[in-house]
Design a protein around this motif. Structure first.
Motif, mmCIF file in Angstrom:
data_model
loop_
_atom_site.group_PDB
_atom_site.id
_atom_site.type_symbol
_atom_site.label_atom_id
_atom_site.label_comp_id
_atom_site.label_asym_id
_atom_site.label_seq_id
_atom_site.Cartn_x
_atom_site.Cartn_y
_atom_site.Cartn_z
ATOM 1 N N LEU A 374 1.082 -0.858 -0.154
ATOM 2 C CA LEU A 374 0.280 -0.056 0.208
ATOM 3 C C LEU A 374 0.935 0.868 0.251
ATOM 4 C CD1 LEU A 374 -2.955 1.340 -0.434
ATOM 5 C CD2 LEU A 374 -2.595 0.861 2.514
ATOM 6 N N GLU A 375 0.975 2.259 -0.703
ATOM 7 C CA GLU A 375 1.731 3.202 -0.949
ATOM 8 C C GLU A 375 0.614 4.025 -0.816
ATOM 9 O OE1 GLU A 375 4.141 3.631 -2.685
ATOM 10 O OE2 GLU A 375 4.353 1.791 -3.744
ATOM 11 N N SER A 376 -0.662 4.616 -0.831
ATOM 12 C CA SER A 376 -1.567 5.722 0.288
ATOM 13 C C SER A 376 -2.720 5.463 0.182
ATOM 14 C CB SER A 376 -0.725 7.298 -0.712
ATOM 15 O OG SER A 376 -1.778 7.015 -1.643
ATOM 16 N N ALA A 377 -3.409 6.155 1.592
ATOM 17 C CA ALA A 377 -5.051 6.036 1.566
ATOM 18 C C ALA A 377 -5.299 7.280 2.084
ATOM 19 C CB ALA A 377 -4.723 4.771 2.586
ATOM 20 N N ALA A 378 -6.382 7.798 1.402
ATOM 21 C CA ALA A 378 -6.477 9.041 2.153
ATOM 22 C C ALA A 378 -7.645 9.097 2.069
ATOM 23 C CB ALA A 378 -5.824 10.451 1.409
ATOM 24 N N TRP A 379 -9.086 9.948 2.142
ATOM 25 C CA TRP A 379 -10.197 9.792 2.426
ATOM 26 C C TRP A 379 -10.790 11.308 1.055
ATOM 27 C CZ3 TRP A 379 -12.948 6.353 3.570
ATOM 28 C CH2 TRP A 379 -12.820 5.818 5.466
ATOM 29 N N GLU A 380 -11.645 11.153 0.305
ATOM 30 C CA GLU A 380 -11.930 12.127 -0.412
ATOM 31 C C GLU A 380 -13.006 12.134 -0.100
ATOM 32 O OE1 GLU A 380 -10.395 11.514 -4.615
ATOM 33 O OE2 GLU A 380 -8.462 12.015 -4.367
ATOM 34 N N GLN A 381 -14.224 13.863 -0.261
ATOM 35 C CA GLN A 381 -15.370 14.129 -0.088
ATOM 36 C C GLN A 381 -15.777 15.445 -0.956
ATOM 37 O OE1 GLN A 381 -16.345 14.662 4.189
ATOM 38 N NE2 GLN A 381 -18.722 13.322 3.993
ATOM 39 N N LEU A 390 -7.358 5.231 -3.254
ATOM 40 C CA LEU A 390 -5.824 4.173 -2.626
ATOM 41 C C LEU A 390 -4.720 4.244 -3.571
ATOM 42 C CD1 LEU A 390 -7.786 0.836 -1.253
ATOM 43 C CD2 LEU A 390 -6.635 2.590 0.250
ATOM 44 N N LYS A 391 -3.346 4.178 -3.234
ATOM 45 C CA LYS A 391 -2.823 3.626 -4.773
ATOM 46 C C LYS A 391 -1.737 2.524 -3.892
ATOM 47 C CE LYS A 391 -0.951 6.749 -7.182
ATOM 48 N NZ LYS A 391 0.248 7.347 -7.987
ATOM 49 N N LEU A 392 -1.583 1.500 -4.262
ATOM 50 C CA LEU A 392 -0.924 0.306 -4.136
ATOM 51 C C LEU A 392 -0.234 0.169 -5.128
ATOM 52 C CD1 LEU A 392 -2.870 -2.591 -5.258
ATOM 53 C CD2 LEU A 392 -4.161 -1.294 -3.436
ATOM 54 N N ARG A 393 0.695 -0.992 -5.170
ATOM 55 C CA ARG A 393 1.778 -1.442 -5.944
ATOM 56 C C ARG A 393 1.952 -3.245 -5.428
ATOM 57 N NH1 ARG A 393 7.890 -0.311 -7.756
ATOM 58 N NH2 ARG A 393 7.198 1.568 -7.238
ATOM 59 N N GLY A 484 1.794 -0.810 8.068
ATOM 60 C CA GLY A 484 2.775 0.054 9.349
ATOM 61 C C GLY A 484 2.477 1.273 8.506
ATOM 62 N N LEU A 485 1.912 1.338 7.444
ATOM 63 C CA LEU A 485 1.129 2.528 7.350
ATOM 64 C C LEU A 485 0.008 3.567 7.924
ATOM 65 C CD1 LEU A 485 2.298 4.925 4.678
ATOM 66 C CD2 LEU A 485 0.291 3.973 3.735
ATOM 67 N N PRO A 486 0.430 4.734 7.593
ATOM 68 C CA PRO A 486 -0.960 5.076 8.909
ATOM 69 C C PRO A 486 -1.726 5.648 8.114
ATOM 70 C CG PRO A 486 1.215 6.890 8.628
ATOM 71 C CD PRO A 486 1.535 5.621 7.846
ATOM 72 N N MET A 487 -3.032 5.187 8.780
ATOM 73 C CA MET A 487 -3.893 5.311 7.898
ATOM 74 C C MET A 487 -4.859 6.460 8.424
ATOM 75 S SD MET A 487 -5.145 2.263 6.371
ATOM 76 C CE MET A 487 -3.570 2.403 5.709
ATOM 77 N N PRO A 488 -6.013 7.344 7.281
ATOM 78 C CA PRO A 488 -6.489 8.421 7.338
ATOM 79 C C PRO A 488 -7.142 7.872 8.860
ATOM 80 C CG PRO A 488 -7.410 7.164 5.554
ATOM 81 C CD PRO A 488 -6.199 5.872 5.986
ATOM 82 N N LEU A 489 -8.321 9.290 9.501
ATOM 83 C CA LEU A 489 -8.477 9.229 10.876
ATOM 84 C C LEU A 489 -9.868 8.879 10.233
ATOM 85 C CD1 LEU A 489 -6.912 12.231 12.757
ATOM 86 C CD2 LEU A 489 -6.411 10.238 13.207
ATOM 87 N N PRO A 505 -5.985 -1.008 9.468
ATOM 88 C CA PRO A 505 -5.557 -2.986 9.578
ATOM 89 C C PRO A 505 -6.639 -3.889 10.930
ATOM 90 C CG PRO A 505 -4.398 -1.353 11.273
ATOM 91 C CD PRO A 505 -5.372 -0.025 10.604
ATOM 92 N N ASN A 506 -6.982 -4.748 10.044
ATOM 93 C CA ASN A 506 -7.468 -6.102 11.532
ATOM 94 C C ASN A 506 -6.687 -6.307 12.084
ATOM 95 O OD1 ASN A 506 -6.317 -7.622 9.277
ATOM 96 N ND2 ASN A 506 -8.619 -8.727 8.563
ATOM 97 N N PRO A 507 -6.668 -7.589 12.927
ATOM 98 C CA PRO A 507 -4.794 -7.981 13.747
ATOM 99 C C PRO A 507 -4.176 -8.607 13.086
ATOM 100 C CG PRO A 507 -7.596 -8.412 14.394
ATOM 101 C CD PRO A 507 -7.888 -7.986 13.329
ATOM 102 N N LYS A 508 -4.368 -8.755 11.552
ATOM 103 C CA LYS A 508 -3.625 -9.323 10.650
ATOM 104 C C LYS A 508 -3.217 -8.078 9.535
ATOM 105 C CE LYS A 508 -5.122 -14.676 10.443
ATOM 106 N NZ LYS A 508 -5.520 -15.520 9.740
ATOM 107 N N GLY A 509 -3.075 -7.409 10.143
ATOM 108 C CA GLY A 509 -2.217 -6.336 8.883
ATOM 109 C C GLY A 509 -3.401 -5.819 8.110
ATOM 110 N N ARG A 510 -4.244 -6.995 7.934
ATOM 111 C CA ARG A 510 -5.065 -6.496 6.385
ATOM 112 C C ARG A 510 -6.344 -5.013 6.697
ATOM 113 N NH1 ARG A 510 -6.636 -12.983 5.743
ATOM 114 N NH2 ARG A 510 -3.738 -13.544 5.636
ATOM 115 N N LEU A 511 -6.233 -4.851 5.375
ATOM 116 C CA LEU A 511 -7.063 -2.619 5.243
ATOM 117 C C LEU A 511 -8.647 -3.576 5.306
ATOM 118 C CD1 LEU A 511 -6.840 -0.581 4.996
ATOM 119 C CD2 LEU A 511 -6.729 -0.810 2.460
#
Length: 539
Positions: A374-381, A390-393, A484-489, A505-511
């Motif tokens: 996961l490269e980035s994650a942000a809210w858009e409203q 989301l942007k991921l590789r 470990g990427l910080p998630m948007p509030l 992330p859930n307990p296994k680190g999955r978004l």
């Protein structure tokens, strides 16, 4: 003690104190009883207190413990052979002098051999102190297994019960010119000639110890010595088993184990001449024994390394190992329904290694999951429209038209492998991309960037974000990990019934994207009952 003991235990000893004491104690306390037991220990010129400890046990257990002393021979083969000349039991059992047995080991194995008329009995072995022991063979007890249709080729140590009549009839002995692996020719030939081979997985018979200083002979031998010894083992086996599936079943072990270990992370640090000699030796064995069937059944990582060694492409092989050690495996190159791992030498006119060597045909889910970032994650409203951008590789290049980001309800199925990815059934439909979606090659050429704008609806839901991609004709479902990427509030939105949405992330680190109303509207008794029943059904 009876004239003929039921079992003679052979112990080849060289500088194994203090482990030797535990080994010997485990033998004399065997439930089979001293009157049915013979211990033949050969001190191979030890320079510590091993010789004295053997003599102490011989004095304490006269007629049971027989000790021979000789000058150092350089390996366990010579002392084992000398012990065989002395052994008188109906069966013979070999134990490493730094290992030990379970209390009932010999009684159980001899009894089973007598009951089933077995020539070879393999009792469950476990490793201690970090020593690895292949466990698949011991999944269940069986009175009759095949060398060619079981995991036995991956368990070729001589730490087994052998009928001594078999050993003497075929004059089985250990080659004394092999510093490591000298037990394998003996074990393989015994198994080839045995009328029946049994395996016992119901009890821990043998404890294989890794010494604290890792001074076991297996860990001391250098690359070229291990290569020479493996070549001798394979040549000996080839003389016993004609070319074909049965020989391949045994040689699969040597290619996956001994020979693969010559091409690990330490290979690039070896002197250039040593690397060249390893490649030359491997080329001989690959040419003689690496059949098309074995090649096709070998994972792409090992297969490429073997192919480069066979071609004498030392520089490319060195770079392939070093690059993977530092950066991980290269991204897959997708071309239609074929996938390639473009290690160094791929489509290189000078190396001349066919594409077939680089083609990924085995399960690749773990590699793909590891290559998803996961490269980035942000809210858009925009007014009432709220979306997660989301942007991921993913670790694939080339024809990535099949790759999509989608949402999935519920947890990953239990059929998922340890890396989290799983193959979908052949008749499963690949989900459509969610929201706005784009794909583009990564600037460094080491993967593909997927961008998705996932609109969220004001409903109660918990959905995992996953990637679906076709590789070599198979669809893989891969969870997106946050790494470990910080998630948007979390955000609040909605006018009629305000909702809260969180990407976390859930307990296994999955978004996972979770939406829920901030409060529940008041419901009548009937409505509450229907909602409760509905939730119970979903569980």
């Amino acid at each position: 003690m009876s004239t003929t003991p039921d079992v003679s235990v052979v112990v080849a000893v060289y500088n194994t104190m203090p482990y030797l004491t535990e080994c010997l104690n485990s033998l004399v306390r065997q439930s089979i009883g001293l009157d049915r037991l013979e211990i033949v220990a050969v001190d191979d010129g030890s320079t510590d207190d091993s010789g004295a400890e053997l003599d102490r046990f011989a004095e304490r257990y006269p007629g049971v413990v027989k000790v021979l002393h000789q000058e150092n021979s350089g390996g366990p083969a010579a002392p084992s052979n000398r012990a065989l000349e002395v052994a008188s039991g109906r069966f013979v059992y070999f134990i490493g002098s730094d290992d030990y047995l379970g209390d009932e080991a010999l009684e159980r194995m001899v009894s089973y051999a007598d009951e089933h008329d077995s020539d070879v009995v393999v009792g469950k072995m476990v490793g201690t102190n970090g020593r690895y022991v292949h466990q698949k063979l011991y999944a269940e007890t069986s009175p009759d297994i095949s060398l060619y249709a079981s995991s036995l080729p991956f368990t070729l140590a001589n730490t087994k019960l052998f009928r001594r009549e078999l050993v003497e009839k075929h004059k089985l002995r250990f080659p004394e010119d092999m510093p490591v692996g000298s037990d394998q020719p003996f074990t393989i030939e015994a198994c080839v000639r045995a009328r029946k081979i049994s395996v016992l997985g119901d009890y821990t018979y043998y404890y294989a110890v890794k010494r604290g200083d890792a001074s076991n002979i297996t860990y001391r031998a250098d690359h070229l010595a291990r290569l020479r010894c493996t070549a001798k083992i394979m040549d000996h086996t080839a003389a016993l088993i004609e070319a074909g599936p049965q020989r391949d079943a045994v040689f699969k072990r040597h290619f996956e184990w001994e020979l693969s270990k010559l091409l690990l992370e330490d290979f690039p640090a070896l002197p250039v001449e040593t690397r060249r000699q390893i490649c030359e030796g491997l080329a001989v064995l690959l040419e003689a024994y690496f059949t098309d069937g074995l090649r096709d059944a070998t994972g792409v990582k090992r297969r490429v390394r073997f192919g480069l060694a066979q071609r004498g492409a030392v520089d490319e092989l060195t770079r392939a190992i070093a690059d993977e050690t530092e950066h991980g495996a290269p991204p897959f190159l997708l071309e239609g329904d074929r996938a390639f791992a473009p290690y160094p030498g791929f489509r290189d006119a000078e190396v001349r290694l066919d594409d077939h060597w680089y083609e990924a045909r085995e399960t690749v889910a773990g590699r793909l999951a590891a290559g998803t970032k996961l490269e980035s994650a942000a809210w858009e409203q925009n007014g009432e429209d709220l979306a997660l951008a989301l942007k991921l590789r993913i670790g694939v290049t080339g024809d990535t038209s099949s790759a999509v980001v989608a949402l999935a309800q519920g947890a990953m199925p239990k059929t998922a492998d340890k890396a989290g990815a799983r193959k979908l059934p052949k008749d499963a439909l690949r989900p459509k991309a969610v929201g706005e979606f784009t794909r583009e090659p990564a600037e460094d050429g080491e993967g593909t960037l997927l961008s998705a704008r996932i609109s969220v609806e004001p409903v109660r839901a918990k959905r995992g974000v996953r990637v679906y991609v076709d590789v070599a004709g198979t669809t893989y479902e891969i969870p997106v990990r946050t790494e470990g990427l910080p998630m948007p509030l979390a955000r609040r939105w909605g006018r009629t019934i305000p909702h809260r949405v969180a990407a976390s992330p859930n307990p296994k680190g999955r978004l996972v994207i979770t939406t829920a109303p901030l409060w529940e509207p008041k419901l009548g008794v009937g409505a509450r009952l229907r909602r409760t029943l509905s939730r119970s059904k979903r569980k």
